[in-house]
Scaffold this active site. Sequence first.
Site, PDB file in Angstrom:
ATOM      1  N   ARG A  48      -0.925  71.487 -67.411  1.00 25.74           N
ATOM      2  CA  ARG A  48       0.050  72.449 -66.891  1.00 25.74           C
ATOM      3  C   ARG A  48      -0.597  73.739 -66.439  1.00 25.74           C
ATOM      4  O   ARG A  48      -0.062  74.437 -65.576  1.00 25.74           O
ATOM      5  CB  ARG A  48       1.096  72.772 -67.969  1.00 25.74           C
ATOM      6  CG  ARG A  48       2.000  71.618 -68.333  1.00 25.74           C
ATOM      7  CD  ARG A  48       2.682  71.869 -69.652  1.00 25.74           C
ATOM      8  NE  ARG A  48       1.684  71.993 -70.719  1.00 25.74           N
ATOM      9  CZ  ARG A  48       1.965  72.052 -72.004  1.00 25.74           C
ATOM     10  NH1 ARG A  48       3.217  72.041 -72.409  1.00 25.74           N
ATOM     11  NH2 ARG A  48       1.008  72.139 -72.908  1.00 25.74           N
ATOM     12  N   SER A 103       6.408  70.882 -76.186  1.00 22.29           N
ATOM     13  CA  SER A 103       7.091  70.434 -77.402  1.00 22.29           C
ATOM     14  C   SER A 103       7.274  71.589 -78.373  1.00 22.29           C
ATOM     15  O   SER A 103       8.294  71.676 -79.054  1.00 22.29           O
ATOM     16  CB  SER A 103       6.289  69.318 -78.079  1.00 22.29           C
ATOM     17  OG  SER A 103       6.303  68.152 -77.299  1.00 22.29           O
ATOM     18  N   LYS A 114      -1.174  70.165 -86.449  1.00 21.21           N
ATOM     19  CA  LYS A 114       0.170  70.644 -86.127  1.00 21.21           C
ATOM     20  C   LYS A 114       1.158  70.221 -87.202  1.00 21.21           C
ATOM     21  O   LYS A 114       1.135  69.064 -87.639  1.00 21.21           O
ATOM     22  CB  LYS A 114       0.637  70.057 -84.781  1.00 21.21           C
ATOM     23  CG  LYS A 114      -0.125  70.583 -83.580  1.00 21.21           C
ATOM     24  CD  LYS A 114       0.450  70.004 -82.303  1.00 21.21           C
ATOM     25  CE  LYS A 114      -0.286  70.522 -81.070  1.00 21.21           C
ATOM     26  NZ  LYS A 114       0.158  69.858 -79.843  1.00 21.21           N
TER      27      LYS A 114
HETATM   28  O1  PNS Z   1       0.176  66.349 -77.837  1.00 22.04           O
HETATM   29  P1  PNS Z   1      -1.096  66.887 -78.454  1.00 22.04           P
HETATM   30  O2  PNS Z   1      -0.854  67.368 -79.871  1.00 22.04           O
HETATM   31  O3  PNS Z   1      -1.735  67.949 -77.612  1.00 22.04           O
HETATM   32  O4  PNS Z   1      -2.100  65.643 -78.536  1.00 22.04           O
HETATM   33  C1  PNS Z   1      -3.406  65.833 -79.045  1.00 22.04           C
HETATM   34  C2  PNS Z   1      -4.046  64.489 -79.386  1.00 22.04           C
HETATM   35  C3  PNS Z   1      -3.210  63.778 -80.442  1.00 22.04           C
HETATM   36  C4  PNS Z   1      -4.124  63.631 -78.155  1.00 22.04           C
HETATM   37  C5  PNS Z   1      -5.453  64.814 -79.945  1.00 22.04           C
HETATM   38  O5  PNS Z   1      -5.316  65.594 -81.093  1.00 22.04           O
HETATM   39  C6  PNS Z   1      -6.273  63.575 -80.230  1.00 22.04           C
HETATM   40  O6  PNS Z   1      -6.841  63.004 -79.335  1.00 22.04           O
HETATM   41  N1  PNS Z   1      -6.323  63.141 -81.504  1.00 22.04           N
HETATM   42  C7  PNS Z   1      -7.042  61.942 -81.895  1.00 22.04           C
HETATM   43  C8  PNS Z   1      -8.199  62.226 -82.853  1.00 22.04           C
HETATM   44  C9  PNS Z   1      -9.549  61.989 -82.201  1.00 22.04           C
HETATM   45  O7  PNS Z   1      -9.828  60.920 -81.691  1.00 22.04           O
HETATM   46  N2  PNS Z   1     -10.399  63.052 -82.213  1.00 22.04           N
HETATM   47  C10 PNS Z   1     -11.767  63.012 -81.733  1.00 22.04           C
HETATM   48  C11 PNS Z   1     -11.961  63.163 -80.228  1.00 22.04           C
HETATM   49  S1  PNS Z   1     -11.181  64.504 -79.444  1.00 22.04           S
END
Ligand code: PNS
Length: 165
Positions: free
Chosen positions: A96, A133, A43
Amino acid sequence: MNNRIAVVPGSFDPPTLGHLDVIRRAASLYDQLHVLVVHNPGKEAMLPIAQRLTLLEQSVADAGIEGDIVVASWSMGLLVDYATDVGAGVLVKGIRSQVDVAYETPMAIVNRHLAHVETVFLLPDPAHAMVSSSLVRQVAALGGDVSPFVPPPVARFLDTGSREN
Ligand code: PNS
């Protein structure tokens, strides 16, 4: 790992009333809650991570959410590494719609495989079900009033035009 410690991860760019609703519910369910700003490389960010941290801290305080709440950020590796480091056995996410279920389910399964960390989905207040967001970013960029969708500290910050980028 401790199932009484949970992490609420997200981009929080910016924090919304929907996020705050999930944080409030999760804070009442767990002994300690880590609200974690995670850099999402998929993002394009509106706010720097430090600004999101400040707005989250202000919003949690402004909402009077009680409990042991830690606001932190993580950009050094897997989300489950942070959870493991702080002894959290649970990730909490707000759901949601079916779109969120489809987005969150693979991550929940991968996180469980990676580190035996469970994901708990909370249903938000329907009043916040349409708040995201990305919509707030769009309304703010076009000069609209975001105050119905974000906590007062975020509305004030976006209103003053003091964004750094
Ligand atoms: O608010 P968002 O952008 O939907 O949050 C997404 C988020 C940051 C929670 C997700 O991208 C994430 O878990 N990132 C961490 C990277 C990670 O651990 N990836 C591997 C397992 S999914």
